[in-house]
Design a protein around this motif. Structure first.
Motif, mmCIF file in Angstrom:
data_model
loop_
_atom_site.group_PDB
_atom_site.id
_atom_site.type_symbol
_atom_site.label_atom_id
_atom_site.label_comp_id
_atom_site.label_asym_id
_atom_site.label_seq_id
_atom_site.Cartn_x
_atom_site.Cartn_y
_atom_site.Cartn_z
ATOM 1 N N GLY A 1 6.469 8.673 1.218
ATOM 2 C CA GLY A 1 6.870 7.820 -0.146
ATOM 3 C C GLY A 1 7.110 6.295 0.969
ATOM 4 N N GLY A 2 7.337 5.652 0.450
ATOM 5 C CA GLY A 2 7.464 4.004 0.265
ATOM 6 C C GLY A 2 6.135 3.157 0.429
ATOM 7 N N TYR A 3 5.937 2.026 0.926
ATOM 8 C CA TYR A 3 4.916 0.795 0.988
ATOM 9 C C TYR A 3 4.651 0.693 2.593
ATOM 10 C CZ TYR A 3 4.637 1.112 -4.066
ATOM 11 O OH TYR A 3 4.818 1.988 -5.074
ATOM 12 N N VAL B 1 0.097 -4.741 9.470
ATOM 13 C CA VAL B 1 0.354 -4.107 8.437
ATOM 14 C C VAL B 1 2.049 -4.231 9.182
ATOM 15 C CG1 VAL B 1 0.013 -2.067 9.451
ATOM 16 C CG2 VAL B 1 1.094 -1.934 7.100
ATOM 17 N N ALA B 2 3.209 -4.443 7.899
ATOM 18 C CA ALA B 2 4.130 -3.834 7.958
ATOM 19 C C ALA B 2 4.649 -2.999 7.500
ATOM 20 C CB ALA B 2 4.937 -5.624 7.704
ATOM 21 N N ARG B 3 5.493 -2.360 7.998
ATOM 22 C CA ARG B 3 7.310 -1.430 7.650
ATOM 23 C C ARG B 3 8.467 -1.662 7.833
ATOM 24 N NH1 ARG B 3 5.614 4.324 4.995
ATOM 25 N NH2 ARG B 3 8.573 4.568 4.013
ATOM 26 N N VAL C 1 1.042 -1.116 -0.048
ATOM 27 C CA VAL C 1 0.352 -0.242 -0.128
ATOM 28 C C VAL C 1 0.579 1.022 0.013
ATOM 29 C CG1 VAL C 1 -1.474 1.205 0.990
ATOM 30 C CG2 VAL C 1 -2.026 -0.865 0.757
ATOM 31 N N PRO C 2 1.002 1.944 -1.492
ATOM 32 C CA PRO C 2 1.933 3.541 -0.521
ATOM 33 C C PRO C 2 1.602 4.230 0.203
ATOM 34 C CG PRO C 2 0.864 3.258 -3.136
ATOM 35 C CD PRO C 2 -0.622 1.330 -2.212
#
Length: 422
Positions: free
Chosen positions: A166-168, A184-186, A160-161
């Motif tokens: 920025g990033g996902y 959700v992970a980042r 998911v943008p």
């Protein structure tokens, strides 16, 4: 003879034709290598036998294999569970009622925007809309190499943008029975508490998780802690957060630490403390998976040497510890001793937990947080040599053990749930 080998061969032969079996195997961890090792031109019967031989030689007849099989054919759960038990493997949970069996390999099954992908048994890889604004569990990882191991164990993530920074973000579900955990992970891409705090703050603000979890690797600083073990932070000591430089002698100086201390969440820590007793089968499966990974990540000669020196054990253990956290890569025994001189209870050190816990705590409504770390080195002069074993094998092992512990806690249903949309 109705041996475990024969049972698994018959099961694979009845579930797949030759092409489907190769496609299924390719989706397992290290699946390309598995398929490349199989002879070409075999029919489904012979190929199933060769597949079982290859899986057994590589120690891959494990719980992950049966999770994949259940995810592919949930309507055949009883048969798959029976074969798992024949191999001495604890079967995965029974899937939710109403989940349809796949008739093609999972990656080919999805045919529409609303279809849930069943790439792995525990993860159904939902299509995530931009309107989704809350989850049950948010996972923060520091380094890309760590995230690669998380992603290999939790495939089917939906990117998911992040339109603002920025990033996902990477969304996924965990759980085969009852309500699933929406997660959700980042990954950050860098080390250190400042970056971790910044990313944790954004993660919490964007997804409003019931619990935020830091997963990664750390250095062990105590004889109780072995390579590959997993530590969960009872207390995090931000050892350089308010450090003061003071005079020493006529022209010298020294650092006087005045660390900030963050306490772990009591309820979550109680679940961790009792996990191996209340969920003994799941804990045993976690230990066995760690033993299998050790054989894969570290060659026999290096493994024997590490065991003989008492640096690693065949199966990992789970510990609750005081954890030092700061902006220093610790690779000197003297520095490790300095840390422990100010808090003798410290048993491990890493670089991001303090930032995450501060971000979780300094809110009008504080977030529950959990820090799970796998031990990849011992915080001394041996660090570079240990990191070189298996070209980072101990680092991969540590991250995989930490990730599997998080997944085991989720599959057991012991973490908070209910923040995501139903």
């Amino acid at each position: 003879m109705n041996t475990p080998y024969a049972k698994l061969s018959d099961l694979l032969r009845s579930m797949f034709n030759a092409a489907e079996l190769r496609a299924f195997l390719r989706r397992l961890p290290s699946g390309t290598d598995l398929v490349d090792a199989l002879p070409e031109g075999l029919g489904s019967a012979l190929l199933a036998g060769e597949a079982v031989d290859t899986l057994q030689r590589r120690g891959r007849v494990d719980r992950e294999l049966f999770v994949h099989l259940v995810g592919y054919a949930p309507d055949r759960y009883d048969e798959i569970a029976d074969v798992a038990r024949a191999w001495g493997v604890v079967p995965p949970p029974r899937p939710q009622s109403g989940v349809r069996a796949g008739t093609v390999p999972p990656q080919e099954h999805s045919s529409g925007h609303d279809e849930l992908h069943r790439e792995e048994g525990r993860n159904r890889g939902p299509v995530v809309s931009q309107e989704l604004d809350s989850v049950d569990v948010a996972v923060l990882v520091a380094l890309e190499e760590e995230f690669e191991q998380l992603r290999s164990l939790v495939p089917g993530m939906t990117p998911v943008p992040d339109p603002q920074f920025g990033g996902y973000y990477y969304c996924f579900d965990v759980g085969l029975t009852g309500p699933v955990y929406r997660c959700v992970a980042r990954f950050i891409g860098n080390m250190g508490p400042d970056r971790a705090g910044l990313f944790a703050d954004r993660l919490i603000a964007r997804w409003h998780p019931r619990v935020v979890v830091m997963v990664g690797i750390a250095a062990g600083l105590h004889d109780d802690i072995h390579l590959g073990d997993v530590v969960v932070a009872e207390q995090v000591n931000a050892y350089l957060s308010d450090t003061k430089a003071v005079p020493q002698g006529e022209e010298g100086w020294s650092l006087l630490p005045r660390p900030r201390v963050f306490e772990g969440n009591h309820a979550l820590l109680q679940e961790v403390a009792n996990f191996r007793f209340v969920h003994a089968a799941a804990y045993g499966a976690w230990c066995n998976a760690g033993a299998t990974d050790l054989e894969e990540q570290v060659d026999a000669a290096a493994r024997k040497k590490l065991v003989s020196k008492g640096l690693i054990e065949v199966k990992p253990s789970l510990h609750r510890v005081h954890l030092a956290s700061g902006p220093v890569v610790v690779a000197a025994n003297g520095f490790a001793e300095w840390l422990r001189s100010h808090d003798s209870s410290i048993k491990a050190v890493e670089m991001e937990a303090a930032g995450l816990l501060e971000a979780a705590a300094t809110r009008v409504e504080p977030s529950r947080a959990l820090v799970i770390r796998g031990i990849s080195d011992l915080g001394d002069e041996r660090k570079s040599k240990l990191d070189a074993i298996g070209k980072g094998g101990l680092r991969r092992l540590a991250m995989r053990n930490a990730t599997r512990m998080l997944l085991a806690l989720l599959e057991a249903g012991v973490l908070p749930r209910g923040g995501g949309q139903s």
